[in-house]
Design a protein around this motif. Sequence first.
Motif, PDB file in Angstrom:
ATOM      1  N   UNK A 147       2.945  18.849 -10.292  1.00  0.00           N
ATOM      2  CA  UNK A 147       3.391  20.048 -10.075  1.00  0.00           C
ATOM      3  C   UNK A 147       4.275  20.980 -10.925  1.00  0.00           C
ATOM      4  N   UNK A 148       5.211  20.116 -11.516  1.00  0.00           N
ATOM      5  CA  UNK A 148       6.336  20.466 -12.275  1.00  0.00           C
ATOM      6  C   UNK A 148       5.531  20.808 -13.894  1.00  0.00           C
ATOM      7  N   UNK A 149       4.650  19.942 -14.204  1.00  0.00           N
ATOM      8  CA  UNK A 149       3.831  20.078 -15.521  1.00  0.00           C
ATOM      9  C   UNK A 149       2.883  21.290 -15.403  1.00  0.00           C
ATOM     10  N   UNK A 150       2.664  21.765 -14.181  1.00  0.00           N
ATOM     11  CA  UNK A 150       1.688  22.850 -14.085  1.00  0.00           C
ATOM     12  C   UNK A 150       0.368  22.421 -14.176  1.00  0.00           C
ATOM     13  N   UNK A 151      -0.025  21.081 -13.995  1.00  0.00           N
ATOM     14  CA  UNK A 151      -1.423  20.564 -14.039  1.00  0.00           C
ATOM     15  C   UNK A 151      -1.919  20.190 -12.651  1.00  0.00           C
ATOM     16  N   UNK A 152      -0.984  20.211 -11.609  1.00  0.00           N
ATOM     17  CA  UNK A 152      -1.182  19.898 -10.201  1.00  0.00           C
ATOM     18  C   UNK A 152      -2.670  20.873  -9.680  1.00  0.00           C
ATOM     19  N   UNK A 153      -3.702  20.202  -9.121  1.00  0.00           N
ATOM     20  CA  UNK A 153      -4.711  20.943  -8.587  1.00  0.00           C
ATOM     21  C   UNK A 153      -5.786  21.212  -9.669  1.00  0.00           C
ATOM     22  N   UNK A 154      -5.696  20.374 -10.673  1.00  0.00           N
ATOM     23  CA  UNK A 154      -6.714  20.384 -11.972  1.00  0.00           C
ATOM     24  C   UNK A 154      -7.372  19.063 -11.653  1.00  0.00           C
ATOM     25  N   UNK A 155      -8.591  19.075 -11.759  1.00  0.00           N
ATOM     26  CA  UNK A 155      -9.516  17.674 -12.014  1.00  0.00           C
ATOM     27  C   UNK A 155      -9.288  17.151 -13.121  1.00  0.00           C
ATOM     28  N   UNK A 156      -8.726  15.791 -13.236  1.00  0.00           N
ATOM     29  CA  UNK A 156      -8.568  14.888 -14.449  1.00  0.00           C
ATOM     30  C   UNK A 156      -9.821  14.896 -15.171  1.00  0.00           C
ATOM     31  N   UNK A 157     -11.036  14.676 -14.629  1.00  0.00           N
ATOM     32  CA  UNK A 157     -12.389  14.652 -15.121  1.00  0.00           C
ATOM     33  C   UNK A 157     -13.055  15.907 -15.854  1.00  0.00           C
ATOM     34  N   UNK A 158     -13.201  16.867 -15.180  1.00  0.00           N
ATOM     35  CA  UNK A 158     -13.757  17.946 -15.620  1.00  0.00           C
ATOM     36  C   UNK A 158     -12.912  19.325 -15.980  1.00  0.00           C
ATOM     37  N   UNK A 159     -11.658  19.222 -15.560  1.00  0.00           N
ATOM     38  CA  UNK A 159     -10.766  20.158 -15.911  1.00  0.00           C
ATOM     39  C   UNK A 159     -10.843  21.465 -14.904  1.00  0.00           C
ATOM     40  N   UNK A 160     -11.647  21.505 -14.025  1.00  0.00           N
ATOM     41  CA  UNK A 160     -11.828  22.650 -12.951  1.00  0.00           C
ATOM     42  C   UNK A 160     -10.725  22.413 -11.954  1.00  0.00           C
ATOM     43  N   UNK A 161     -10.594  23.396 -11.259  1.00  0.00           N
ATOM     44  CA  UNK A 161      -9.391  23.562 -10.222  1.00  0.00           C
ATOM     45  C   UNK A 161      -9.901  22.569  -9.079  1.00  0.00           C
ATOM     46  N   UNK A 162      -9.305  21.930  -8.409  1.00  0.00           N
ATOM     47  CA  UNK A 162      -9.485  21.118  -7.049  1.00  0.00           C
ATOM     48  C   UNK A 162      -9.392  22.098  -5.914  1.00  0.00           C
ATOM     49  N   UNK A 173       1.014  -1.249   0.036  1.00  0.00           N
ATOM     50  CA  UNK A 173      -0.083  -0.001  -0.148  1.00  0.00           C
ATOM     51  C   UNK A 173       0.588   1.159  -0.119  1.00  0.00           C
ATOM     52  N   UNK A 174       1.824   1.172   0.753  1.00  0.00           N
ATOM     53  CA  UNK A 174       2.672   2.375   0.804  1.00  0.00           C
ATOM     54  C   UNK A 174       3.452   2.454  -0.509  1.00  0.00           C
ATOM     55  N   UNK A 175       3.637   1.517  -1.091  1.00  0.00           N
ATOM     56  CA  UNK A 175       4.445   1.689  -2.481  1.00  0.00           C
ATOM     57  C   UNK A 175       3.621   2.214  -3.473  1.00  0.00           C
ATOM     58  N   UNK A 176       2.234   1.918  -3.590  1.00  0.00           N
ATOM     59  CA  UNK A 176       1.315   2.505  -4.176  1.00  0.00           C
ATOM     60  C   UNK A 176       1.200   3.937  -4.097  1.00  0.00           C
ATOM     61  N   UNK A 177       1.426   4.180  -2.574  1.00  0.00           N
ATOM     62  CA  UNK A 177       1.085   5.762  -2.214  1.00  0.00           C
ATOM     63  C   UNK A 177       2.511   6.758  -2.771  1.00  0.00           C
ATOM     64  N   UNK A 178       3.424   5.826  -2.722  1.00  0.00           N
ATOM     65  CA  UNK A 178       4.958   6.765  -3.245  1.00  0.00           C
ATOM     66  C   UNK A 178       4.600   6.960  -4.667  1.00  0.00           C
ATOM     67  N   UNK A 179       3.980   5.996  -5.542  1.00  0.00           N
ATOM     68  CA  UNK A 179       3.738   6.456  -6.841  1.00  0.00           C
ATOM     69  C   UNK A 179       2.976   7.294  -7.184  1.00  0.00           C
ATOM     70  N   UNK A 180       1.857   7.387  -6.476  1.00  0.00           N
ATOM     71  CA  UNK A 180       0.846   8.667  -6.361  1.00  0.00           C
ATOM     72  C   UNK A 180       1.474   9.765  -6.081  1.00  0.00           C
ATOM     73  N   UNK A 181       2.580  10.067  -4.923  1.00  0.00           N
ATOM     74  CA  UNK A 181       3.170  11.250  -4.613  1.00  0.00           C
ATOM     75  C   UNK A 181       4.132  11.664  -5.794  1.00  0.00           C
ATOM     76  N   UNK A 182       4.736  10.679  -6.088  1.00  0.00           N
ATOM     77  CA  UNK A 182       5.727  10.937  -7.397  1.00  0.00           C
ATOM     78  C   UNK A 182       4.908  11.390  -8.704  1.00  0.00           C
ATOM     79  N   UNK A 183       3.538  10.980  -8.862  1.00  0.00           N
ATOM     80  CA  UNK A 183       2.742  11.514 -10.001  1.00  0.00           C
ATOM     81  C   UNK A 183       2.179  12.938  -9.650  1.00  0.00           C
ATOM     82  N   UNK A 184       2.196  13.300  -8.533  1.00  0.00           N
ATOM     83  CA  UNK A 184       1.658  14.440  -7.999  1.00  0.00           C
ATOM     84  C   UNK A 184       2.799  15.435  -7.997  1.00  0.00           C
ATOM     85  N   UNK A 185       3.795  15.061  -7.684  1.00  0.00           N
ATOM     86  CA  UNK A 185       5.109  16.011  -8.048  1.00  0.00           C
ATOM     87  C   UNK A 185       5.512  16.359  -9.607  1.00  0.00           C
ATOM     88  N   UNK A 186       5.058  15.331 -10.202  1.00  0.00           N
ATOM     89  CA  UNK A 186       5.219  15.674 -11.661  1.00  0.00           C
ATOM     90  C   UNK A 186       4.351  16.340 -12.207  1.00  0.00           C
TER      91      UNK A 186
END
Length: 120
Positions: free
Chosen positions: A75-90, A60-73
């Motif tokens: 942030x770098x890509x400028x898409x953090x905090x944007x909903x993947x379904x509707x495109x609105x800010x989270x 479970x922790x390994x899966x969470x680390x993967x999610x953390x790394x994706x969130x950091x990516x």
Amino acid sequence: MKKSDLNYFKQTLNDWQTQLLRQADHAIAGFMDASVNSSDLVDQAALEIDRNFALRMRDRESKLIGKIRNALKRIEAGTFGICEMCGEPIAVKRLKARPVTTHCIDCKRVRETLERSLGE
């Protein structure tokens, strides 16, 4: 999202990842040390149950680390905090509660309802 918010989330995610990786290192060391050479079946069974539980937690922790790394990516890509379904800010409040989330609360509810109806 403000730059200060992004910096906060980046630091939070990095700290969380570091903590999880440190715990994983300790767990692996614990597996190496935990060797019971007992002929008592109850002791062997108890050790096996503990190991299985620890392995499930590490998974479970390994899966969470993967999610953390994706969130950091994101942030770098400028898409953090944007909903993947509707495109609105989270909402920042939601991100503070679950910084690895990829969906706003409304889309998450819709998704969970759909998953329940499909039996997933």
